[in-house]
Design an enzyme around this catalytic site. Structure first.
Site, PDB file in Angstrom:
ATOM      1  N   HIS A   1      -7.908  -5.459   0.293  1.00  0.00           N
ATOM      2  CA  HIS A   1      -6.679  -4.885   0.146  1.00  0.00           C
ATOM      3  C   HIS A   1      -6.377  -5.905   1.635  1.00  0.00           C
ATOM      4  O   HIS A   1      -7.196  -5.622   2.948  1.00  0.00           O
ATOM      5  CB  HIS A   1      -6.988  -3.419   0.778  1.00  0.00           C
ATOM      6  CG  HIS A   1      -6.029  -2.496   0.732  1.00  0.00           C
ATOM      7  ND1 HIS A   1      -5.231  -2.153  -0.292  1.00  0.00           N
ATOM      8  CD2 HIS A   1      -5.256  -1.696   1.365  1.00  0.00           C
ATOM      9  CE1 HIS A   1      -4.525  -1.478   0.145  1.00  0.00           C
ATOM     10  NE2 HIS A   1      -4.579  -1.642   1.293  1.00  0.00           N
TER      11      HIS A   1
ATOM     12  N   SER B   1       1.190  -1.314   0.047  1.00  0.00           N
ATOM     13  CA  SER B   1       0.146  -0.410   0.307  1.00  0.00           C
ATOM     14  C   SER B   1       0.750   1.309   0.275  1.00  0.00           C
ATOM     15  O   SER B   1       2.122   1.611  -0.898  1.00  0.00           O
ATOM     16  CB  SER B   1      -1.394  -0.249   0.902  1.00  0.00           C
ATOM     17  OG  SER B   1      -2.196   0.659   0.970  1.00  0.00           O
TER      18      SER B   1
ATOM     19  N   GLU C   1      -9.644  -4.952  -4.071  1.00  0.00           N
ATOM     20  CA  GLU C   1      -8.857  -3.826  -3.244  1.00  0.00           C
ATOM     21  C   GLU C   1     -10.332  -3.484  -2.253  1.00  0.00           C
ATOM     22  O   GLU C   1      -9.907  -3.456  -1.269  1.00  0.00           O
ATOM     23  CB  GLU C   1      -8.234  -2.772  -4.139  1.00  0.00           C
ATOM     24  CG  GLU C   1      -6.825  -3.805  -4.636  1.00  0.00           C
ATOM     25  CD  GLU C   1      -5.846  -3.742  -3.887  1.00  0.00           C
ATOM     26  OE1 GLU C   1      -5.738  -3.465  -2.636  1.00  0.00           O
ATOM     27  OE2 GLU C   1      -4.299  -4.212  -4.096  1.00  0.00           O
TER      28      GLU C   1
END
Length: 500
Positions: free
Chosen positions: A409, A186, A313
């Site tokens: 995610h 990320s 995600e």
């Protein structure tokens, strides 16, 4: 032997298991407070005797409190530390993996239980994790005033300092300073992309792994506007002296108030949907160019790159309540307008997802906007610039007690670290791991270890003709089974994503 000599002094670790030694909380730079606040990281002071390094150091200033992780409190100052796991405490020259945590440039730390490096060390790596400044301390723009010029991107400069520490010290822990892989997730993955085009980081790592890189960078005018908002909320002038007069906890609280104002105001533009205030600043100095442009020009061609993102995600951001809800066609149209999405993009997603509710269309688009499409472009631009790059997708799902557990995610990180048994990841992976999950974790750990050791994760590198990818699932499905996102719809979208 669990004592190691570093350039600042001797440190003592502990046996994490019979075959792995962990050494935690080693300072790589001085505490970034007092006269060092808002400045480049300064060298850590040397010590005499043997420093006990059997516990994580304090985390950088932040208001977030993550499950299983320590919280920051005022007075915690020695926040620039590294942690090492080594299977070779008595010598050797093993490949090194340096991990940079995510957290929207505003939170996170190396003390998160899912980032324990023991499993990767057992696969033959010396593993290093690190803390760096986040939030305003690390990424807030301090306007130059009266001849005082303070650097932007202090969090990136911290990461460079940690990589220098690795170059100078990792041989003492059995690692090879000439075989270093920088990896992250990320914001940490996007940091890796920045480091690849930064002169200050050149030569400090030789391969890179970027999982779910977030494609946000701010020009100076946007960063300066954010500083004015935060300074106003903190009740201090937006000057070096004024900002330094506000304690870290004051700027934290002010940042949180500004974020909350964006959340509450649907008319506040793109930041209403995911009000991340901080990101790398395109300052022309520390970060001379955005990574997509730099990589396409060949800035990182000597660094092999492995890119991965999950196929769903943004469902995590919705699940944890950090994203605005978009449930009507009117809201969806406004979202597209606020981000300047190309005409026809929403229609293309509706065609690809014919029975999906509005919320799912929004999450699919937002996930590709922030992560998926940016990951694709990193792959393509690095290849265009002459670099060798490997692409992969994480598409592991399972049926849990509350329905389908998505490939969202963060779900890939505990698999790649081999930490699917950690209690803190139960929510991420949808319950206790199955035998198939353990097998997937073993395969992902092996891929990382193979890439870090010699640049071979186990599948061919990407090329523009074949465009092949590795797909991570518990059933080893063929890559072509993955429903392709309508990438042609993004052709007219400009990246990097500049907000607001």
């Amino acid at each position: 032997m669990d004592i190691f000599k570093t350039t600042n002094g001797a440190v003592r670790g502990f046996r994490a298991s019979d075959d792995i030694v962990a050494v935690l909380g080693i300072p790589y730079a001085a505490p970034p407070f007092g006269s060092h606040r808002f400045r480049e990281p300064a060298p850590a002071e040397a010590w005499t005797g043997v420093r006990d390094c059997t516990a994580f150091g304090p985390i950088a200033p932040q208001s977030a409190e993550l499950p299983g992780s320590p919280a920051w409190s005022p007075g915690d100052e020695d926040v620039l530390t590294v942690n090492v796991w080594t299977p070779s405490p008595d010598g050797g020259s093993l490949p090194v993996l340096v991990w940079i945590h995510g957290g929207a440039y505003a939170f996170g730390s190396s003390a998160q239980p899912d980032l324990d490096g023991e499993a990767l060390a057992r696969a033959g790596l010396v593993v290093v994790t690190l803390n760096y400044r986040v939030g305003f301390e690390g990424f807030g723009h301090v306007p130059p005033t009266g001849g005082v010029v303070l650097p932007d991107n202090r969090g990136l400069l911290d990461q460079v300092a940690a990589l220098r520490w690795v170059r100078e010290n990792i041989a003492a822990f059995g690692g090879d300073p000439d075989n270093v892989t920088a990896a992250g997730h990320s914001a940490g993955a996007a940091s890796i992309a920045c480091l690849m085009v930064m002169d200050r980081a050149r030569g400090l790592f030789h391969r890179a792994i970027a999982h779910s890189p977030a494609g946000i960078h701010y020009p100076l005018d946007v960063a300066a506007a954010t500083t004015r908002e935060v300074a106003a909320a903190a009740g201090c002038p937006a000057t070096p002296e004024g900002l330094a007069s506000a304690a870290p906890e004051v700027l934290l609280a002010a940042s949180d108030r500004v974020v909350e104002e964006y959340r509450r105001d649907p008319a506040s533009g793109s930041r209403h949907y995911d009000p991340s205030l901080y990101a790398p600043v395109l300052d022309g100095d520390v970060l001379p160019v955005d990574p997509l442009t730099g990589l396409a020009a060949g800035a990182g061609r000597d660094v092999d790159l492995l890119v991965c993102h999950t196929t769903e995600e943004y469902w995590l951001l919705d699940a944890v309540g950090s994203s605005a809800k978009v449930t009507t066609e009117e809201q969806l149209a406004r979202f597209a307008e606020d981000f300047g999405l190309p005409e026809g993009l929403l229609d293309g997603y509706r065609t690809a997802l014919p029975d999906a509710p509005v919320l799912d269309v929004y999450l699919a688009v937002f996930g590709d906007l922030l992560f998926g499409e940016y990951a694709h472009r990193l792959v393509e631009r690095h290849a265009r610039g002459g670099g060798r790059v490997f692409r992969s997708l994480f598409d592991r799902r399972r049926t849990g007690p509350h329905g389908t557990v998505r490939a969202w995610h963060c779900a890939d990180v505990p698999f790649a670290f081999g930490n699917v048994d950690k209690e803190c990841v139960t929510f991420l992976i949808g319950g206790a791991p199955t035998a198939a999950d353990h097998d997937l974790a073993r395969r992902m750990v092996a891929a990382w270890a193979g890439f870090a050791a010699g640049g071979d994760p186990g599948w061919p590198p990407y090329d523009a003709v074949r465009g092949q990818s590795k797909v991570w699932r518990t059933d080893e499905c063929d890559a072509h089974d993955v429903p392709a996102a309508p990438r042609e719809l993004w052709a007219r979208a400009e990246f990097p994503l500049l907000r607001p």
